[in-house]
Design an enzyme around this catalytic site. Structure first.
Site, mmCIF file in Angstrom:
data_model
loop_
_atom_site.group_PDB
_atom_site.id
_atom_site.type_symbol
_atom_site.label_atom_id
_atom_site.label_comp_id
_atom_site.label_asym_id
_atom_site.label_seq_id
_atom_site.Cartn_x
_atom_site.Cartn_y
_atom_site.Cartn_z
ATOM 1 N N ASN A 9 0.865 -1.180 0.000
ATOM 2 C CA ASN A 9 0.000 0.000 0.000
ATOM 3 C C ASN A 9 0.902 1.230 0.000
ATOM 4 O O ASN A 9 1.433 1.610 1.038
ATOM 5 C CB ASN A 9 -0.900 -0.022 1.243
ATOM 6 C CG ASN A 9 -1.741 1.231 1.375
ATOM 7 O OD1 ASN A 9 -1.838 2.017 0.434
ATOM 8 N ND2 ASN A 9 -2.342 1.422 2.546
ATOM 9 N N LYS A 11 0.087 4.257 -0.475
ATOM 10 C CA LYS A 11 -0.576 5.480 0.000
ATOM 11 C C LYS A 11 -0.275 6.625 -0.980
ATOM 12 O O LYS A 11 -0.242 6.407 -2.182
ATOM 13 C CB LYS A 11 -0.163 5.791 1.436
ATOM 14 C CG LYS A 11 -0.337 4.568 2.345
ATOM 15 C CD LYS A 11 -0.170 4.845 3.805
ATOM 16 C CE LYS A 11 -0.327 3.547 4.595
ATOM 17 N NZ LYS A 11 -0.334 3.753 6.030
ATOM 18 N N HIS A 88 -9.828 1.301 4.645
ATOM 19 C CA HIS A 88 -8.562 1.522 5.354
ATOM 20 C C HIS A 88 -8.814 2.538 6.475
ATOM 21 O O HIS A 88 -9.597 3.479 6.307
ATOM 22 C CB HIS A 88 -7.502 2.040 4.381
ATOM 23 C CG HIS A 88 -6.138 2.085 4.988
ATOM 24 N ND1 HIS A 88 -5.758 3.080 5.865
ATOM 25 C CD2 HIS A 88 -5.081 1.248 4.887
ATOM 26 C CE1 HIS A 88 -4.514 2.846 6.259
ATOM 27 N NE2 HIS A 88 -4.085 1.742 5.685
ATOM 28 N N GLU A 90 -7.235 4.996 7.483
ATOM 29 C CA GLU A 90 -7.027 6.404 7.100
ATOM 30 C C GLU A 90 -8.245 6.945 6.366
ATOM 31 O O GLU A 90 -8.618 8.111 6.524
ATOM 32 C CB GLU A 90 -5.742 6.527 6.254
ATOM 33 C CG GLU A 90 -4.507 6.339 7.119
ATOM 34 C CD GLU A 90 -3.273 5.829 6.388
ATOM 35 O OE1 GLU A 90 -3.232 5.859 5.146
ATOM 36 O OE2 GLU A 90 -2.341 5.375 7.088
ATOM 37 N N GLU A 157 -5.813 -4.502 10.630
ATOM 38 C CA GLU A 157 -4.801 -3.474 10.847
ATOM 39 C C GLU A 157 -5.163 -2.671 12.084
ATOM 40 O O GLU A 157 -5.986 -1.750 12.009
ATOM 41 C CB GLU A 157 -4.740 -2.528 9.642
ATOM 42 C CG GLU A 157 -4.333 -3.197 8.345
ATOM 43 C CD GLU A 157 -3.756 -2.193 7.362
ATOM 44 O OE1 GLU A 157 -2.620 -2.398 6.929
ATOM 45 O OE2 GLU A 157 -4.416 -1.193 7.061
ATOM 46 N N GLY A 163 1.900 2.783 10.794
ATOM 47 C CA GLY A 163 2.856 3.873 10.610
ATOM 48 C C GLY A 163 3.475 4.365 11.905
ATOM 49 O O GLY A 163 4.104 5.420 11.939
ATOM 50 N N SER A 202 2.916 -1.568 10.642
ATOM 51 C CA SER A 202 4.350 -1.570 10.925
ATOM 52 C C SER A 202 5.020 -2.932 10.720
ATOM 53 O O SER A 202 5.893 -3.330 11.489
ATOM 54 C CB SER A 202 4.615 -1.046 12.342
ATOM 55 O OG SER A 202 4.168 0.296 12.458
#
Ligand code: PGA
Length: 242
Positions: A9, A11, A88, A90, A157, A163, A202
């Site tokens: 991914n 991003k 996701h 985000e 996730e 991150g 991560s």
């Protein structure tokens, strides 16, 4: 049994040079791999590097119409996407995507012949409150309300691990993956065994091996470490050893 799968991914990062680096190393990315570049690069990636397996990072729930800035799942499929990330964290947090919208996107992807990768995960506050299982189940119930379970990937996730450099421990990750598999079993026992469940948050070469050793972890959804081909390759090797 289930094939391993590792999804990159990117991003809001990466370019055709990075895609080229992946394309050159593709045969040594031994497990089954897909890369999700920014959507604007999909068709060039497909044209220049036809052997890449591609995914999009998002799709519209709509097929067509007055939705400025949106891309339909059909459009993404015609640009070369076989997969699309949906829900996701985000997108849920920064773009206010609700479970209901996520469910419509899953359906739109499947209607377009694109495999949705439904992302689920709890926040740090939810985990500290001991609510992770109920949060995940609620996301599954809502997000997969209309879904065809035979064409689906699920990624767990934990939001607190994305991150941040913090990873769920292999036991924590396995516990949630087993929960997800158990939920799927109640819906369809035979399909539940074949659905790929990915861990994301991560993942690095140093922790990939112990995560992928877990029984219900079939691969990874990789953000930061997928921007470095060597790191990504090391992660793919770890899943191949599974
Ligand atoms: P990360 O991102 O590997 O950088 O934590 C994972 C993701 O957001 O899919």
């Amino acid at each position: 049994m289930r094939q391993p799968l590792v999804i990159a991914n990117w991003k809001l990062n990466g370019d055709l040079e990075l895609a080229k680096a992946f394309a050159e190393r593709w045969s040594s990315l031994a497990s089954k791999v897909a890369i999700c570049p920014p959507a604007v690069f999909l068709s060039d990636c497909k044209r220049l590097f036809p052997h890449l397996v591609l995914g999009a990072q998002n799709c519209s729930a709509e097929q067509s119409g007055a939705f400025t800035g949106e891309l339909s799942a059909d459009m993404l499929a015609s640009a070369g996407a076989d997969y699309v990330l949906i829900g996701h964290s985000e997108r849920r947090a920064l773009f206010h995507e609700s479970d209901a919208l996520v469910a419509r996107k899953v359906e739109a992807a499947q209607n377009a012949g694109v495999i949705p990768v439904l992302c689920v995960g709890e926040t740090l506050e939810q985990r500290q409150a001991g609510a992770e299982a109920s949060v995940i189940i609620a996301q599954l119930e809502a997000g997969l309300a209309q879904a065809d379970l035979s064409r689906l990937v699920i990624a767990y996730e934990p939001v607190w691990a994305i991150g941040t450099g913090e990873t769920a421990s292999p036991d924590q990750a396995q516990e949630i993956h087993a929960l997800i598999r158990g939920w799927l079993k109640q819906r369809n026992a035979s399909l539940a065994e074949s659905i790929q469940l990915l861990y994301g948050g991560s993942v690095k070469p140093a922790n990939a091996g112990e995560l992928f050793e877990q029984q219900d972890i079939d691969g990874g959804l990789i953000g930061g470490a997928s921007l470095d081909v060597e790191q990504f390759e090391a992660i793919c090797k770890a899943v191949q050893d599974k």
